[in-house]
Enzyme design. Sequence first.
Site, short mmCIF file in Angstrom:
data_model
loop_
_atom_site.label_atom_id
_atom_site.label_comp_id
_atom_site.label_asym_id
_atom_site.label_seq_id
_atom_site.Cartn_x
_atom_site.Cartn_y
_atom_site.Cartn_z
N ASP A 305 -2.61 -3.86 -2.30
CA ASP A 305 -1.47 -4.68 -2.75
C ASP A 305 -1.92 -5.98 -3.41
O ASP A 305 -1.12 -6.64 -4.07
CB ASP A 305 -0.55 -5.01 -1.56
CG ASP A 305 0.34 -3.84 -1.19
OD1 ASP A 305 0.29 -2.81 -1.89
OD2 ASP A 305 1.07 -3.95 -0.20
N ARG A 397 12.01 -7.42 -4.50
CA ARG A 397 11.82 -6.52 -3.36
C ARG A 397 10.83 -7.11 -2.36
O ARG A 397 10.85 -6.75 -1.19
CB ARG A 397 11.34 -5.15 -3.83
CG ARG A 397 12.40 -4.41 -4.65
CD ARG A 397 11.98 -3.01 -4.98
NE ARG A 397 11.31 -2.46 -3.81
CZ ARG A 397 10.25 -1.68 -3.86
NH1 ARG A 397 9.73 -1.34 -5.01
NH2 ARG A 397 9.71 -1.24 -2.76
C1 UD1 Z 1 2.08 0.87 2.75
C2 UD1 Z 1 2.65 -0.42 2.23
C3 UD1 Z 1 2.17 -0.65 0.81
C4 UD1 Z 1 0.66 -0.60 0.75
C5 UD1 Z 1 0.13 0.66 1.41
C6 UD1 Z 1 -1.38 0.70 1.52
C7 UD1 Z 1 4.78 -0.71 3.34
C8 UD1 Z 1 6.27 -0.72 3.21
N1 UD1 Z 1 4.10 -0.36 2.24
O1 UD1 Z 1 2.55 1.91 1.92
O2 UD1 Z 1 2.63 -1.93 0.39
O3 UD1 Z 1 0.27 -0.59 -0.61
O4 UD1 Z 1 0.66 0.79 2.73
O5 UD1 Z 1 -1.85 -0.40 2.24
O6 UD1 Z 1 4.21 -1.05 4.36
N2 UD1 Z 1 -0.65 9.50 1.67
C9 UD1 Z 1 -0.66 10.88 1.71
N3 UD1 Z 1 0.20 11.51 2.54
C10 UD1 Z 1 1.08 10.83 3.35
C11 UD1 Z 1 1.08 9.42 3.30
C12 UD1 Z 1 0.20 8.78 2.45
O7 UD1 Z 1 -1.42 11.52 1.00
O8 UD1 Z 1 1.83 11.48 4.09
C13 UD1 Z 1 -1.57 8.79 0.74
C14 UD1 Z 1 -0.79 8.02 -0.34
O9 UD1 Z 1 -0.44 8.87 -1.40
C15 UD1 Z 1 -1.76 6.96 -0.74
C16 UD1 Z 1 -2.49 6.65 0.57
O10 UD1 Z 1 -2.25 7.77 1.43
O11 UD1 Z 1 -2.69 7.48 -1.65
C17 UD1 Z 1 -2.01 5.37 1.23
O12 UD1 Z 1 -0.66 5.48 1.58
P1 UD1 Z 1 -0.04 4.75 2.85
O13 UD1 Z 1 -1.10 4.05 3.61
O14 UD1 Z 1 0.80 5.76 3.56
O15 UD1 Z 1 0.88 3.69 2.17
P2 UD1 Z 1 2.43 3.43 2.39
O16 UD1 Z 1 2.76 3.50 3.83
O17 UD1 Z 1 3.20 4.25 1.42
#
Ligand code: UD1
Length: 420
Positions: A305, A397
């Site tokens: 971020d 946001r």
């Molecule tokens: C959260 C944060 C976001 C931040 C991110 C990484 C919130 C509201 N948002 O997003 O600001 O940029 O953490 O620090 O807290 N992935 C999968 N499968 C899943 C879930 C995730 O493949 O089921 C992958 C995503 O595509 C991405 C990576 O894992 O490439 C990181 O995602 P994730 O840590 O889940 O981020 P968010 O929770 O979406």
Amino acid sequence: MEQLSLYGGYALSGETTVQGAKNSALPILAATVLSGEECILENCPHLSDVETACEILRYLGAQCTWEGETLFVCCKDLRENTIPQALMQKMRSSILFLGALCARTGRAELSMPGGCQLGDRPIDLHIDALRALGAVVETSDAIVYCQGGDMGGGSYRFPFPSVGATENAMLAAMGCKGPVSLENPAKEPEISDLGVFLQQLGATVGGIGTEVMTILPPQACKPVRHRIIPDRIAAATYLCAVASAGGKIVLQNVDASQLTAVIAPLRRAGCKIRIRGDTLTAARTGALAAPGMVATAPYPGFPTDAQTMLLAAMLRADGITGVQERIFSDRFRQLPQLQKLGAEITIVADTAYVTGVRRLYGAQMRATDLRGGAALAVAALAAEGESIITALDHLDRGYEHIERDLCNLGAKAERKISTR
Ligand code: UD1
């Protein structure tokens, strides 16, 4: 349509108090669904995503009322366990209501969430974790159906420490009959804040911030008064702002221990950063030196971020700055906008390289997403003349009043109604 007007080329000088963390407030708001008692959230940021979470809570039957920066939520009388698609589409973290609703009501039916376009954002890990805890989850036509009335608990090992999937599993754990063990969970400070909130509800939560987190839900939830942690990404934005514009700023309500990975490259770039309690003073009086290569990584690594802002701050640095984005596949969407200022940027595979230029010139730019939009503001502070940033809904946001904070820090910033 609103737009942000910024006159760049002036050193910053001022002080501001950093808002509460968006990424902490949103999962904690989903967690309020777990309890029939009142939850009082202090230092809760007034953001459009937080308003969306309140809209979802009210739709479910909750009461949400603000008193200044304090949000009172009571989910005593829940009447729904589905959420309309229009609300789900407004933000990514709406998916956290899946685990929370399953834990509280035994059932949830949600459509796929929206959110910033940063590349592929699947929810497979969320679903796998919930299944491992005993939920029956099915997806069809972009709807997720979850039956969680009989979740026994158990363990799940995350193949990747996803922030959202860890939060969803923590929330679902609160509806399990037995203990839950989460291995390789995310360790972001916002995860810890959610863990503390669950403890305050009465859960036994062990190993917060470590390789194995354990959760044992309480018999009944207790009323909670909780203070949301400071927003480390908003703080990082303003640190990058002073690196970009030069000058000296003071940030109040900062937990510098959560910013180590951001402070390191800024110091290499020539910024002087002093930490005293929750006050951080940052100054850049000399030339800016490119800090070299930075790679994003899960916490405690450099936050994805904040990479957009770091790149934006280094557009005039002496040398080449490289940022390798290892979390999201499409997080350089703002770079063509920065090129309008005269920035020299090239992208090779997952790495963006900025070669510092002597001067930048104000331009009209469109925010592509939340942190990409913040990067445009950081860069505009170093560009001579007026820059206009449009599509401010992205910025709203995640930043309470970005123009107010920037003005407090001495920037010439104004939110205007667009005449075009
Ligand atoms: C959260 C944060 C976001 C931040 C991110 C990484 C919130 C509201 N948002 O997003 O600001 O940029 O953490 O620090 O807290 N992935 C999968 N499968 C899943 C879930 C995730 O493949 O089921 C992958 C995503 O595509 C991405 C990576 O894992 O490439 C990181 O995602 P994730 O840590 O889940 O981020 P968010 O929770 O979406």
